[in-house]
Design a protein around this motif. Sequence first.
Motif, PDB file in Angstrom:
ATOM      1  N   UNK A 555      33.901 -20.828  93.512  1.00 58.32           N
ATOM      2  CA  UNK A 555      35.130 -21.448  93.998  1.00 58.32           C
ATOM      3  C   UNK A 555      36.353 -20.723  93.478  1.00 58.32           C
ATOM      4  N   UNK A 556      36.223 -20.081  92.306  1.00 57.05           N
ATOM      5  CA  UNK A 556      37.366 -19.452  91.676  1.00 57.05           C
ATOM      6  C   UNK A 556      36.978 -18.052  91.190  1.00 57.05           C
ATOM      7  N   UNK A 557      37.911 -17.144  91.330  1.00 52.41           N
ATOM      8  CA  UNK A 557      37.769 -15.796  90.782  1.00 52.41           C
ATOM      9  C   UNK A 557      38.911 -15.587  89.803  1.00 52.41           C
ATOM     10  N   UNK A 558      38.583 -15.301  88.554  1.00 54.62           N
ATOM     11  CA  UNK A 558      39.582 -15.020  87.529  1.00 54.62           C
ATOM     12  C   UNK A 558      39.498 -13.558  87.146  1.00 54.62           C
ATOM     13  N   UNK A 559      40.621 -12.846  87.317  1.00 58.46           N
ATOM     14  CA  UNK A 559      40.711 -11.445  86.910  1.00 58.46           C
ATOM     15  C   UNK A 559      41.652 -11.336  85.725  1.00 58.46           C
ATOM     16  N   UNK A 560      41.197 -10.702  84.671  1.00 64.30           N
ATOM     17  CA  UNK A 560      42.046 -10.501  83.511  1.00 64.30           C
ATOM     18  C   UNK A 560      41.766  -9.140  82.902  1.00 64.30           C
ATOM     19  N   UNK A 561      42.519  -8.114  83.271  1.00 65.76           N
ATOM     20  CA  UNK A 561      42.367  -6.811  82.624  1.00 65.76           C
ATOM     21  C   UNK A 561      42.794  -6.903  81.170  1.00 65.76           C
ATOM     22  N   UNK A 562      42.510  -5.906  80.422  1.00 60.43           N
ATOM     23  CA  UNK A 562      42.861  -5.905  78.994  1.00 60.43           C
ATOM     24  C   UNK A 562      44.370  -6.037  78.828  1.00 60.43           C
ATOM     25  N   UNK A 588      34.172 -14.490  86.778  1.00 67.99           N
ATOM     26  CA  UNK A 588      35.184 -14.030  85.828  1.00 67.99           C
ATOM     27  C   UNK A 588      34.986 -12.538  85.599  1.00 67.99           C
ATOM     28  N   UNK A 589      36.047 -11.777  85.788  1.00 66.95           N
ATOM     29  CA  UNK A 589      36.010 -10.327  85.565  1.00 66.95           C
ATOM     30  C   UNK A 589      37.070  -9.979  84.529  1.00 66.95           C
ATOM     31  N   UNK A 590      36.642  -9.346  83.443  1.00 69.80           N
ATOM     32  CA  UNK A 590      37.541  -9.029  82.342  1.00 69.80           C
ATOM     33  C   UNK A 590      37.600  -7.524  82.116  1.00 69.80           C
ATOM     34  N   UNK A 595      39.392  -5.359  88.460  1.00 69.40           N
ATOM     35  CA  UNK A 595      40.101  -4.380  89.272  1.00 69.40           C
ATOM     36  C   UNK A 595      39.988  -4.631  90.747  1.00 69.40           C
ATOM     37  N   UNK A 596      40.442  -3.670  91.501  1.00 70.85           N
ATOM     38  CA  UNK A 596      40.512  -3.785  92.956  1.00 70.85           C
ATOM     39  C   UNK A 596      39.119  -3.907  93.569  1.00 70.85           C
TER      40      UNK A 596
END
Length: 757
Positions: A555-562, A588-590, A595-596
Amino acid sequence: GAPGALAALRQEPVAGPSAPAYAAAEFNAYAKKVSSALARGGELATKGEFDAALAVLDETLATIRPRSLQATLWLSRANYHQAQGRVSAANEDLAAAEHLLAGIDEKTRRAERCGQLACYLACQRAMLYVDWGLVDLANMQVSRAQWFIPPRTAADENYDRERIFANQIEARVLLTMEDYVGLERLVTEALQGEVYAKFPGEGARLLTRLGSGLKESGRTKPEDAERARVTLEEALANPELSGLDRVLPELDLAELALRRSDWEAAEKGIAAAAEAMGPLEGRAALPMHVTWSALSARLMFERNDRATTRESLEAMREGLARTLGLLVGEWGHRELRPGGYGPLQYADHQALVSELMRLDMRLDEGSAGIERALARLLAVEGTSTLARKLVAPAVSLTEVRETLLAPIPGHVLLVYFPAPNRTHLFIVRRDSVEYVPLPAADLVEIARFEAERTLRRALPDSGAEWKQGERTQALAQLQESLLPPGVCARLREFPRWTIVGEDLLGPVPFEALMLDGAYLGRTCAIARLPSLAVGVRLAGRAREPLRSAGPAAPSVLLLSPSLELATPLSEAEVTDMVAAYPSSSRHIALGPQAGVDTLKRTLSSVRVLQILAHGRHDPLRERPAGMLLGNADGGETFFGAEEVAHLDTPPLVLLTVCGAGRAPKRRGDAGAADLAGAFLAAGERARSVVQSAYDLDVESARQISILFHAALLRGDAPAEAMRKARAELARDKDFADPFHHASMVVVGLGHEALFAP
């Protein structure tokens, strides 16, 4: 064509030793061909035969060799394309000319006067950016143009005409930027030089620009109004200022006379401007006819030294409606471009709409006149870039009520339209429309700026009494300007608000204003719409079944680069932001994975996207706001509106990104040049975007995200979920300051729930 460079090509031979690529005779033969083509093209363009003029230039381009002469022809092509509204083609022509000039060696550049061409190219690009409303980029091009002009002591160079042209363009840009101090400095220094002694008519033209600036400055600095009058009269006294150049200074004098209720002087100035415009049948095609029409209506409306008949008012309304209809037709048929245009940023366009609405409410009393006036705004809205991208044509008041108000209890629309002499507010309910006149745009802007400035930093824990007093006073002044007590009293029964028109106002901290002693952001669910036309289109999306990739889809995508922070966030602190969602429904992508590629691979199946990243502002882009996302190389990639356009945006996007809501210094085409508009235009599922135009405190942004998602999953609409998150966060004394909770705002369809309760 270029005013100085083309004159040099026509009249001045090139010495053989100075042009190593071509013998003097060969170059001059090519120059004569170019001069002939420009003359023939100009004759055809004057008759409106632009395609034939372009054909003449293209035929010549195929037969000449010097790159500088080819660049000259490309610049003329850009002129013809711009005259037809083919702005993308004009921009491509300028790029071609720039490429040609960049490939010329320094010795040849001097011999063939390429500096003059480069100066003209920068000025032409600046004018294009002004037409698009991108004053920041226009200002950069003006600086570039001035850089190409050498000091007048250079023995073998004569850049007088380029200097005059660049000064005129810079003056126009400074006027658009409302930098009246910079404008006065430019004009004063320029007129002290020797150039304008040789060209007094050009000096008078530049002086009219200063007069216009002082006239605008005089709205808030009365002493500048008298200086404007003296400056404009000095310019008009110059016998070399003739024809159409006299129109705007005459109208500026007429407006100054109107402000001091000197009806006869105003009438005289308007009549003189009409005479300078020429025969009646040709006036409507002139850009300054818009200013003349609005000022004529204002004089008729306000003067009290003679009776005004209903017939004359109706005739005036008919004329203004016809003029606005021509403008709306032009705006609505312009080619779509990524960053839009901003036609309503110009005071004359605002004034035309404003005076027409006043006439509507004067001639048709009560709700009929108010509804007719509001219909003028609705007609203009349908021409905006975002509305056209979303295929959202102008809508009727009935459609607005049925689509945006009827399905949502307690919902009210506040539609603002600032104009030079007054700001209009329409309060739209399910069964009624109310009109409230507010202060002029300049006064509202001063109050908005001061309130915004005091909220950009949290108040310290102690020793901040004077700062608290300054903020309280600034917010009170803004509230008096946009939500005076009488308006607030009539809005108490409405817990859900949608603000329309903030594009023209600028970012307004409504959430930090007060209602019955409490912050609005904690008591009212507030959303913003770029336009009502866009709102109706988004509402249609909201009532369509959401696509789903199956029960296990996230339901949710969380992107958090450094993030490089003084106190770095742990992985647990980041993931807690979306902890309200079941583990099976969140992705969750950290770090480098944020990224793209992850966006493109995952986005089509989610309902909510949240990005926690550093914001970036790229002034070289016409849509400058963006963020830094990870890439496969472990580095960072700028991700802005151009990149967003290729996404399948989910229904809700939450940008915990500093300055995500920043837009260029251009208003009048809501949503065209900011990130929220880019997300709403990408894909067919987008409904709303949560963002801030300011710097964010990381911990308060993290906490408000946690509370927001929890309310969202309980079935609250985004605006209500954000209201509850603000109220809950403010209970913590560490986050009670509005700085921590008032800057995150909901743009788009904020009152439609995303998840079932």
